[in-house]
Scaffold this active site. Structure first.
Site, PDB file in Angstrom:
ATOM      1  N   VAL A 105      29.122   7.164  32.508  1.00  0.00           N
ATOM      2  CA  VAL A 105      29.367   6.766  31.112  1.00  0.00           C
ATOM      3  C   VAL A 105      29.130   7.958  30.181  1.00  0.00           C
ATOM      4  CG1 VAL A 105      28.812   5.110  29.302  1.00  0.00           C
ATOM      5  CG2 VAL A 105      28.622   4.423  31.697  1.00  0.00           C
ATOM      6  N   TYR A 106      28.013   8.627  30.373  1.00  0.00           N
ATOM      7  CA  TYR A 106      27.692   9.795  29.558  1.00  0.00           C
ATOM      8  C   TYR A 106      28.764  10.870  29.705  1.00  0.00           C
ATOM      9  CZ  TYR A 106      25.215  14.005  28.007  1.00  0.00           C
ATOM     10  OH  TYR A 106      24.865  15.178  27.385  1.00  0.00           O
ATOM     11  N   GLY A 107      29.160  11.164  30.939  1.00  0.00           N
ATOM     12  CA  GLY A 107      30.172  12.194  31.182  1.00  0.00           C
ATOM     13  C   GLY A 107      31.505  11.870  30.547  1.00  0.00           C
ATOM     14  N   THR A 155      31.991  10.186  27.793  1.00  0.00           N
ATOM     15  CA  THR A 155      31.920  10.407  26.344  1.00  0.00           C
ATOM     16  C   THR A 155      32.040  11.893  26.014  1.00  0.00           C
ATOM     17  OG1 THR A 155      29.485  10.538  26.361  1.00  0.00           O
ATOM     18  CG2 THR A 155      30.476   8.366  26.034  1.00  0.00           C
ATOM     19  N   LYS A 156      31.430  12.744  26.824  1.00  0.00           N
ATOM     20  CA  LYS A 156      31.505  14.178  26.568  1.00  0.00           C
ATOM     21  C   LYS A 156      32.919  14.715  26.840  1.00  0.00           C
ATOM     22  CE  LYS A 156      27.362  14.735  25.130  1.00  0.00           C
ATOM     23  NZ  LYS A 156      27.124  15.098  23.710  1.00  0.00           N
TER      24      LYS A 156
END
Length: 440
Positions: free
Chosen positions: A329-331, A333-334
């Site tokens: 999820v974090y990746g 967004t980036k």
């Protein structure tokens, strides 16, 4: 729930009012200094009945200055009044600065001459080689002069306070960036969801400024006296909060020179199926939606400013499109932010607003450490750095950035290579073999 507004006056007393923001202005001894300067100039103490002195010409001023430097202070004092000592100190500062630059240049040229002379002797004194060597030296002189001029211009660009807004700046890298900007004499707006965290961070940064003032030399002290820190609570996921943050910053500082979208969250390392609906919503809202909202509002203000402004979005794992297992999820967004950056570059081609990325690499923060395994921590020993270390590299480059589309990176290829070559030395730097922290 409304929070109290907190202002620190020049006398050090706190006063509170029931507004919905938390702010605190830096202790401003420079205000007192300005008043003293006015009195020295005769603004408040000038007697109305005293006859005005005849204005002296430039030749007399030059003569008085020469007499003053020769040791006769009376004539210089007659011209300059109470500002004589300040003028001499300023002249000395400029002289030694110029002398230092000239000295460096002369030493560099002499060293180059020695190297060229040795090279000429080793070449056997051939005339063609001789000409080639001296043409190379001339080219070196030109390039060195250009580099020196660029260095002087960059040093000039560093002067003067910047008005900076940093989201997610009550801990970790955000707070370290704020501290570094303040040490450069800038005006900084702290922002976080928690009013209590904002107030606590402002108090801590105020103490850092006062500690710096107590040990700073004259030039650094003058820089620190310009520093100002204020703050307000803001949830970057909420459009109304972001608008309030922009209005707060403009109201306190007058304009915004640099905006840094630092607010972000991760929620730990684990497979996607183990993330809750709330986790996914918060990560995407904070990292991606928050950056979109903040960038839009910052650009809307900066496009009408005379000098424009600069917006920085934080890169992270996955921004280049690489896989980020256990942080999918974090990746994502980036990676979305990188596409967002590319689109803005084309949209703002003729705009006064610069849009940039900042890549801190791996920083030892709660965001990185949440849910990390023992294997992760062993890798962190090799490649990670403290927030303060990263901020000291990023901030000077952010302050002098020009144009648009710049990438300000900490973890450059040389640093990565150095980390890998010295990996055996870095073992146990931050965590021991059982994963327990040994730093801080």
């Amino acid at each position: 729930m409304a929070a109290a507004v907190v202002h620190l006056s020049v006398h050090g007393r706190l006063r509170r009012s029931p507004e919905a923001v938390v702010s605190q202005a830096c202790h401003r001894p420079s205000l007192l200094r300005c008043r003293a300067f006015k009195q020295e100039a005769g603004g408040d103490d000038e007697k109305p009945n005293e006859p005005r002195k005849r204005r002296k010409g430039p030749l007399y001023t030059l003569k008085a200055a020469m007499q003053g430097l020769a040791g006769s202070r009376s004539a210089a004092a007659e011209v300059y009044g109470g500002q004589y000592e300040l003028a001499v100190e300023k002249a000395e500062e400029i002289f030694f600065s110029v002398a230092t630059q000239v000295g460096r240049y002369v030493i560099t040229m002499m060293s180059s001459g020695v190297v060229l002379a040795v090279g000429f002797q080793l070449s056997g004194g051939d005339s063609q080689t001789d000409a080639l060597i001296w043409y190379s030296w001339l080219g070196g002189v030109i390039i060195g002069t250009m580099l020196g001029a660029n260095s002087v211009l960059e040093e000039h660009c560093k002067a003067g306070p910047r008005n900076v807004v940093i989201t997610g700046s009550t801990r970790g890298l955000g707070k370290a960036l704020a501290r570094e900007f303040l040490l450069s004499g800038d005006h900084v707006v702290i922002a976080s969801r928690s009013p209590e965290s904002v107030l606590q961070t402002i108090n801590e940064l105020e103490e850092n400024i006062q500690e710096g003032l107590s040990v700073a030399k004259k030039k650094q002290r003058e820089t620190l006296l310009q520093a100002k820190v204020v703050g307000t609570s803001c949830d970057v996921c909420k459009p109304e909060d972001v608008k309030k943050l922009v209005n707060f910053a403009v109201g306190e500082l007058g304009s915004i020179d640099i905006w840094i979208n630092n607010a972000g969250t991760n929620k730990g390392f684990r497979p996607l199926v183990n993330f809750s609906d709330e986790d996914i919503t918060q990560i995407v809202s904070t990292n991606l939606v928050g950056s979109l909202l903040c960038t839009r509002e910052a650009m809307d203000v900066m496009q009408y400013q005379e000098k424009g402004g600069h917006v920085f979005n934080m890169d992270g794992a996955g921004s280049g499109g690489s896989s980020t297992p256990l942080t999918a999820v974090y990746g994502s967004t980036k990676c979305g932010l990188r596409q967002f950056q590319a689109s803005l570059m084309k949209e703002s081609r003729r705009s006064k607003v610069g849009v940039h990325t900042a890549s801190p690499g791996m920083v030892l923060t709660d965001l990185l450490l949440s849910g990390s395994s023992l294997q992760n921590k062993q890798m962190f020993n090799i490649i990670c750095e403290l927030p303060e270390t990263v901020a000291r590299t990023l901030v000077p480059r952010m302050r002098v950035v020009k144009g648009s589309g710049k990438a300000v990176n900490y973890l450059t290829p040389p640093r990565i290579l150095l980390a890998l070559v010295t990996a055996w030395v870095r073992r146990g730097r931050w965590f021991d073999e059982e994963g327990r922290a040994v730093y801080g």
